[in-house]
Write a protein that holds these residues in place. Structure first.
Motif, short mmCIF file in Angstrom:
data_model
loop_
_atom_site.label_atom_id
_atom_site.label_comp_id
_atom_site.label_asym_id
_atom_site.label_seq_id
_atom_site.Cartn_x
_atom_site.Cartn_y
_atom_site.Cartn_z
N ILE A 251 -3.16 3.79 1.52
CA ILE A 251 -2.08 2.88 1.15
C ILE A 251 -0.73 3.34 1.68
N LEU A 252 -0.48 4.65 1.74
CA LEU A 252 0.84 5.15 2.12
C LEU A 252 1.31 4.68 3.49
N PRO A 253 0.49 4.79 4.54
CA PRO A 253 0.99 4.34 5.86
C PRO A 253 1.43 2.88 5.90
N PRO A 254 0.62 1.93 5.40
CA PRO A 254 1.12 0.54 5.44
C PRO A 254 2.37 0.32 4.59
N LEU A 255 2.48 1.07 3.48
CA LEU A 255 3.70 0.95 2.67
C LEU A 255 4.92 1.40 3.47
N PHE A 256 4.78 2.53 4.19
CA PHE A 256 5.87 3.01 5.04
C PHE A 256 6.21 1.99 6.11
N ILE A 257 5.18 1.44 6.73
CA ILE A 257 5.40 0.50 7.83
C ILE A 257 6.10 -0.77 7.34
N VAL A 258 5.65 -1.31 6.22
CA VAL A 258 6.28 -2.52 5.67
C VAL A 258 7.74 -2.24 5.31
N THR A 259 7.98 -1.10 4.65
CA THR A 259 9.35 -0.73 4.29
C THR A 259 10.23 -0.59 5.53
N ALA A 260 9.69 0.04 6.56
CA ALA A 260 10.45 0.24 7.79
C ALA A 260 10.73 -1.08 8.50
N PHE A 261 9.77 -1.99 8.49
CA PHE A 261 9.98 -3.31 9.09
C PHE A 261 11.10 -4.05 8.36
N ILE A 262 11.12 -3.94 7.03
CA ILE A 262 12.18 -4.59 6.26
C ILE A 262 13.54 -3.99 6.61
N TYR A 263 13.58 -2.64 6.72
CA TYR A 263 14.83 -1.96 7.08
C TYR A 263 15.34 -2.43 8.43
N GLU A 278 14.24 3.69 16.14
CA GLU A 278 13.57 3.42 14.87
C GLU A 278 12.46 2.39 15.05
N ALA A 279 12.74 1.37 15.86
CA ALA A 279 11.73 0.35 16.12
C ALA A 279 10.52 0.95 16.84
N THR A 280 10.77 1.88 17.76
CA THR A 280 9.68 2.55 18.46
C THR A 280 8.82 3.34 17.49
N LEU A 281 9.46 4.08 16.58
CA LEU A 281 8.71 4.88 15.61
C LEU A 281 7.86 3.99 14.72
N VAL A 282 8.43 2.87 14.28
CA VAL A 282 7.69 1.97 13.38
C VAL A 282 6.50 1.36 14.10
N LEU A 283 6.73 0.87 15.32
CA LEU A 283 5.62 0.27 16.06
C LEU A 283 4.53 1.29 16.38
N ALA A 284 4.95 2.49 16.76
CA ALA A 284 3.97 3.55 17.03
C ALA A 284 3.17 3.86 15.77
N SER A 285 3.85 3.97 14.63
CA SER A 285 3.16 4.23 13.36
C SER A 285 2.18 3.12 13.03
N PHE A 286 2.61 1.88 13.26
CA PHE A 286 1.75 0.72 12.97
C PHE A 286 0.48 0.76 13.81
N PHE A 287 0.64 0.95 15.12
CA PHE A 287 -0.52 0.93 16.01
C PHE A 287 -1.41 2.16 15.80
N ILE A 288 -0.81 3.31 15.53
CA ILE A 288 -1.62 4.50 15.26
C ILE A 288 -2.41 4.31 13.97
N PHE A 289 -1.80 3.69 12.98
CA PHE A 289 -2.53 3.42 11.74
C PHE A 289 -3.72 2.49 11.98
N LEU A 290 -3.58 1.53 12.89
CA LEU A 290 -4.73 0.69 13.23
C LEU A 290 -5.90 1.50 13.73
#
Length: 290
Positions: A251-263, A278-290
């Protein structure tokens, strides 16, 4: 060891794993000899490099002391996973290396950093397919966004060239060895069919009643694996406790990603500009989580 004696991967050796880790291990065997020590050297070097890269990336966004704390936490919880050489671990190292060079490119517009980022993303793919594809998708999305916003077409072209060059060289090598059809079948066609059956079940571990499956998959999701399995077998803790920990890790990674997208969305609305790093970090986190 067979590669050092002239065998060709996929033609003489059947595997669904990408060639990177085999040829890297063969290189270490040729230098250090065919021993367990070669594998331990690779595993130790991979963990050390991954920790260093994690620290370097973190310092782009947080204070050095906090970055060091995160790095130490990662290393302490990843020791059980890095006790042996693995293609996933090496691929993660190249994923982080690609991300680090891309962040440096965003900060300096250095084409050398962009070249190294593309090449590292290709190497990540040559060690593990999905890791390389996902980090490339993340960084490529940022480059396309900059193309739309800033009309920067040259970085897109250069990144694509630098990314494709190592892959094309690998394809040419296996084609020359008569192993390209087998490589395509083993590393993409067969695995894609398996992935199609697996990815639609995002939480298989939480519902499995097979204890052998449970113990086997535990190392992929929880730190201190051996301690947890020992406590589980001794009855000190129950499967429900372990599954709860696993659920939190899920659950933690998607929570971080959603929070970061909102930010980032709020930042764009207020500042009328996009925070590229920041956008690069969020997208990288999102795709790595996939």
């Amino acid at each position: 060891e067979r590669l050092t004696k002239g065998d060709v991967l996929y033609r003489d050796i059947v595997t669904g794993i990408m060639p990177g880790v085999y040829y890297l291990q063969a290189l270490l065997f040729s230098i250090l000899g065919s021993s367990v020590m070669a594998g331990r050297v690779l595993a130790s070097a991979t963990l050390a490099l991954t920790g260093a890269l994690l620290y370097s990336i973190s310092t782009h966004f947080i204070k050095k002391r906090t970055a060091l704390l995160i790095t130490m936490l990662f290393i302490s919880t990843a020791l059980s996973t890095y006790r042996w050489p693995g293609y996933s671990q090496v691929s993660i190292t190249f994923v982080l290396l690609s991300l680090l060079f891309f962040l440096r490119y965003l900060g300096s517009s250095s084409l050398t950093a962009l070249f190294l980022s593309g090449a590292a993303a290709a190497l990540a793919l040559l060690f593990k397919q999905n890791y390389g594809v996902f980090i490339t998708a993340a960084l490529g999305s940022i480059l396309l966004a900059r193309l739309i916003c800033k009309k920067e077409w040259r970085p897109v072209l250069l990144f694509s060239i630098f990314f494709l060059a190592p892959i094309l060289l690998t394809i040419l090598y296996f084609y020359s060895q008569g192993a390209l059809p087998q490589m395509t079948q083993y590393t993409f066609v067969t695995l894609f069919k398996k992935a199609a059956n697996a990815y639609y079940k995002p939480y298989p571990l939480l519902s499995s009643g097979d204890p052998f499956f449970f113990y086997g998959e535990l190392s992929n999701f929880i730190p201190f694996r051996d301690l947890a399995i020992w406590a589980l077998k001794e009855g000190i803790i129950g499967e429900s406790w372990i599954k709860a920990v696993v659920a939190v890790i899920y659950i933690l990674p998607p929570l971080f990603i959603v929070t970061a997208f909102i930010y980032i969305t709020l930042f764009v609305i207020r500042k009328k500009s996009l925070p590229w790093k920041e956008a690069t970090l969020v997208l990288a986190s999102f795709f790595i989580f996939l």
